[in-house]
Scaffold this active site. Structure first.
Site, PDB file in Angstrom:
ATOM      1  N   ASP A 296      70.681 -11.385  39.264  1.00  0.00           N
ATOM      2  CA  ASP A 296      71.023 -10.928  40.262  1.00  0.00           C
ATOM      3  C   ASP A 296      70.575 -10.444  41.441  1.00  0.00           C
ATOM      4  OD1 ASP A 296      72.933 -10.330  38.373  1.00  0.00           O
ATOM      5  OD2 ASP A 296      73.217  -8.150  37.558  1.00  0.00           O
TER       6      ASP A 296
ATOM      7  N   GLU B 131      68.335 -22.149  38.661  1.00  0.00           N
ATOM      8  CA  GLU B 131      69.049 -20.033  39.047  1.00  0.00           C
ATOM      9  C   GLU B 131      70.109 -20.592  38.322  1.00  0.00           C
ATOM     10  OE1 GLU B 131      65.769 -18.919  39.229  1.00  0.00           O
ATOM     11  OE2 GLU B 131      66.603 -16.655  39.343  1.00  0.00           O
TER      12      GLU B 131
END
Lengths: 369, 409
Positions: free
Chosen positions: B260, B386
């Site tokens: 996040d 990612e």
């Protein structure tokens, strides 16, 4: 300093409008579309929200809140989430009042604004579009020329919301620069002006609940102070920006309506033993819709925020409206696709969302932030 | 209250980094693209000194004592990363500093672990850290990793192979830096994702070998290493978080929460590359006398104008999504959904924008004389690492539908 949260007042307004759109507008969306009219009782209840009166200064009878494009965008999105045609009808008076509040002389404000502070819905409108494929709001073909102490307007307009009801109309016309080019100029024309003829009701694929008409102006004479912010090109760009943000925000509302509808359907509808939302092909379409609704809104809000700071926002307003117009069509089309054959049936609202979504790329000046 | 303006401090930092990107990165961008596997040491040393002295940039010390205020750390970082990536994405990734490994220690490390591993980012010589997750048989499906950690007295013993480890060479090879690698391994394969833990492995720990560095399409100034662990022993307290295997997969969610914070950073890097291409196209068009007419009737626009407007709007949409995700994290709000939106959008957008830019400039675009073709190659990685675009779309879908990973996979 960066902040992505509405202020308390905007949140309050939004909550109110969300409730109204959910409880009052949406249940009538289908019926209004089929009948081609917005129920009078709904208009009245919408009027009582004060969305028109709110930004009119107290001296003219309004509530005197400062006009904010961002707040306007929030209102436009939420009403359009309920139904686009009804939202445009409810907010049509702002097409006249916002330019008056921002650009008119105090004499003109005094003569026209009090009518919009009464207890019943008062129609107002703008005539921006022209019936030509290459219509360009930065160089309208409707002609404005000076004649002594007055101005004369001639030309043809189309897609004028509430054209037969509004007593005054903001008409977009081109004033000659002297080198063959024109610059846009907004001028307030009374409907009973000699030479002005309101055409019949237009028939469109969407927005069926909203009355739009054509308009012919044959040498309509208007007083000098009815030309808004004469010679102020920045002001006219700002007006176009406010139109773009208004429509962009409504596109976000329609897109979100289509997305929500498709998402809820996909969670209910089962195929091959599971909800179709559990299939990647469907889930990814929904994920894209969610992402793009947020992207659209952020772009529109950025333009609105710039307008509220009175900075040049032409690029942001234009690009965000363009993006929102493309995206709302894609989202509404995908939403219909999620419903498959059911989406094509008028029992469901998605086909209505799609018909309404199609208009955004074409329409200009039917909403204002 | 809605505000899209950066604070004066962040704007000043951005301007400073822009100068640096223009004068220290652009001039060597092509060179280190052509000389893959060589390191731009002058640049690296300069960035190391700069990050220590000024506290600017993502290399700024993350030991809780740096000068940057905490309240806008994530926003500062995404703005900084966009600017550096505008200079060069490969060089940006080669900058020493806490990076992804440091971020993990910062997020879940004990005070002792922070002291042991983060204080070294104040050293005189550059230090890197890295994150080793991907394996030959487990990419997006990070719960399926095979690398094991077995407790043996005072140590955890790691065995397995990690690939695609960004800066793995610089962080893992003791001759390069006094760095460390955060390695994901399972302590109980039967527990599935709940058994996955991360371990800090110091550079040069016996049993950890940097086996090779990949030859890549782009971001060539940054090394992408294969690390092999053969009975690699690390002290017991090098585990990040609890050594217990929880009954639920909550622990794994904790590990995933690092994303996040990092996904908006990758999105920002993508946007920097996209903006580089867009700026270049704008300048070239200007030279050719092509003006982009904002506000003109849509049917009057040329194809070039339409393409250019699409590119810049898409890029701005990605930037706003990215700023929002970073801002939310700064506010202490959950941003799992928004971080994935930013990453998915930015990765896709810059891939398209840079490809279009190459097309728009014709022979100029395709030529290695200019940097456009390089930006197109560099941009693509942001659509992959990612979390690929598709994995992020999956996360978005689960969040908006309220589905677990079992219900939607």
């Amino acid at each position: 300093m960066i902040n992505f949260e509405l202020d308390e007042e905007q949140k309050l307004i939004r909550e109110t409008v969300i409730g109204f759109a959910r409880d009052e507008i949406r249940p009538y969306a289908r019926e209004a579309d089929e009948k081609g009219a917005v129920p009078a009782s709904l208009l009245q209840r919408g009027w009582e929200l004060g969305l028109v009166q709110g930004i009119i200064p107290e001296e003219y009878g309004g509530s005197g809140s400062e006009h904010s494009a961002l707040t306007g965008a929030v209102i436009a999105e939420e009403l359009a989430y309920g139904d686009l045609a009804i939202a445009m009808h409810l907010l049509a008076p702002r097409l006249l009042t916002v330019p008056l509040v921002e650009f008119a002389s105090s004499a003109l404000k005094r003569s026209l604004l009090p009518a919009f502070c009464g207890d019943v819905f008062e129609a107002g409108t703008a005539a921006v579009m022209e019936p030509r494929f290459d219509f360009d709001s930065s160089a309208p073909a409707t002609v404005l020329r000076r004649d002594g102490d007055e101005y004369v307007v001639s030309g043809a307009k189309c897609y004028v919301p509430l054209g037969s009801q509004a007593k005054h109309i903001v008409v977009l016309a081109g004033l000659a620069n002297g080198d063959g080019t024109v610059h846009p100029q907004a001028v307030v024309v009374a409907r009973d002006t000699p030479g002005l003829r309101v055409g019949g009701r237009e028939k469109s694929m969407g927005l069926k609940a909203l009355e739009t008409t054509s308009l012919e102006l044959d040498a309509c004479r208007v007083p000098r102070d009815h030309v808004l912010a004469a010679g102020d090109e920045r002001a006219m760009r700002r007006l176009a920006d406010l139109w773009h943000v208004g429509l962009g925000a409504m596109a976000v509302g329609v897109a979100r309506a289509a997305y929500d509808y498709a998402r809820e359907y996909a969670k209910e509808r089962r195929a091959f033993g599971q909800a179709i939302a559990q299939k990647q092909a469907i889930a990814f379409m929904l994920a894209e819709m969610a992402m793009e609704v947020d992207a659209m809104r952020l772009l529109v809000w950025e333009a609105a925020w710039k307008l509220d700071r009175h900075e040049d926002a032409t690029r942001e307003a234009y690009l965000s409206k363009r993006y929102a117009s493309d995206m709302v069509l894609r989202i509404a089309d995908n939403a219909l696709q999620v419903l498959g054959g059911h989406g094509y049936i008028r029992d469901h609202l998605v086909e209505l969302f799609l018909r309404n979504a199609r208009g955004f790329a074409t329409l200009e000046g039917l909403a204002i932030a | 209250m809605i505000d899209f303006e950066l604070s004066p401090e962040i704007a000043a930092m951005r301007d400073q980094l822009h100068m640096l990107a223009e004068h220290a990165m652009r001039p060597i961008a092509r060179e280190y693209d052509e000389r893959e596997h060589e390191k731009p040491w002058d640049f690296i040393n300069m960035m190391w000194q700069l990050s220590k002295s000024s506290g600017i940039g993502p290399g700024a010390a993350k030991d809780g004592k740096d000068k940057a205020p905490e309240r806008d750390r994530n926003l500062r970082t995404v703005v900084a990363v966009e600017e550096l990536s505008w200079g060069d994405a490969g060089l940006y990734l080669s900058i020493p500093g806490p990076g992804l490994g440091g971020a993990a220690v910062m997020a879940v490390g004990t005070p002792d672990q922070k002291q042991r591993f983060l204080s070294r980012f104040k050293d005189d010589k550059p230090v890197w850290s890295a994150m080793a997750i991907t394996e030959p048989g487990a990419g997006s499906d990070s719960a399926a990793i095979q690398t094991t950690a077995v407790r043996d007295g005072d140590h955890w013993v790691l065995n397995g192979t990690k690939i695609f480890c960004t800066s793995g060479l610089m962080a893992g090879d003791a001759t390069k830096s006094n760095g460390f690698v955060v390695v994901w391994a399972t302590i109980d394969r039967s527990a599935g994702r709940a058994g996955i833990k991360s371990f800090i492995v110091d550079a040069g720990t016996p049993g950890m070998t940097v086996a090779k560095c990949e030859d890549k399409l782009g971001i060539r100034a940054s090394d992408t290493a294969t690390l092999i662990f053969e009975d690699c022993r690390v002290p017991l307290d090098n585990i990040l978080g609890s050594p217990e295997v929880p009954k639920t997969s909550e622990g794994f969610k904790g590990v995933m929460a690092t994303f996040d914070a990092t996904r908006p950073i990758v999105a920002a890097s993508a946007i920097g590359v996209g903006r580089a291409a867009l700026d270049f196209v704008r300048d070239e068009l200007k030279k050719q006398g092509v003006e982009i007419r904002y506000g003109v009737g849509p049917r009057k626009l040329t194809a070039i104008e339409r393409d250019f407007m699409d590119m810049e709007t898409q890029l701005q949409a990605a930037r706003l999504l990215t700023w929002r995700a970073a801002w939310m994290m700064d506010q202490g709000q959950k941003n799992n959904l928004e971080a994935s939106m930013a990453k998915a959008k930015a990765g896709l957008v810059v891939t398209q924008v840079t490809q279009k830019a190459v097309e728009m400039l014709g022979p100029l675009g395709y030529s290695r004389e200019l940097l456009l073709e390089k930006w197109m190659r560099d941009a693509k990685i942001n659509d992959i690492f990612e979390g690929t675009q598709q994995i992020n779309m999956m996360i978005i879908a689960r969040r908006i539908l309220g589905y677990s990973s079992k219900e939607l996979s």
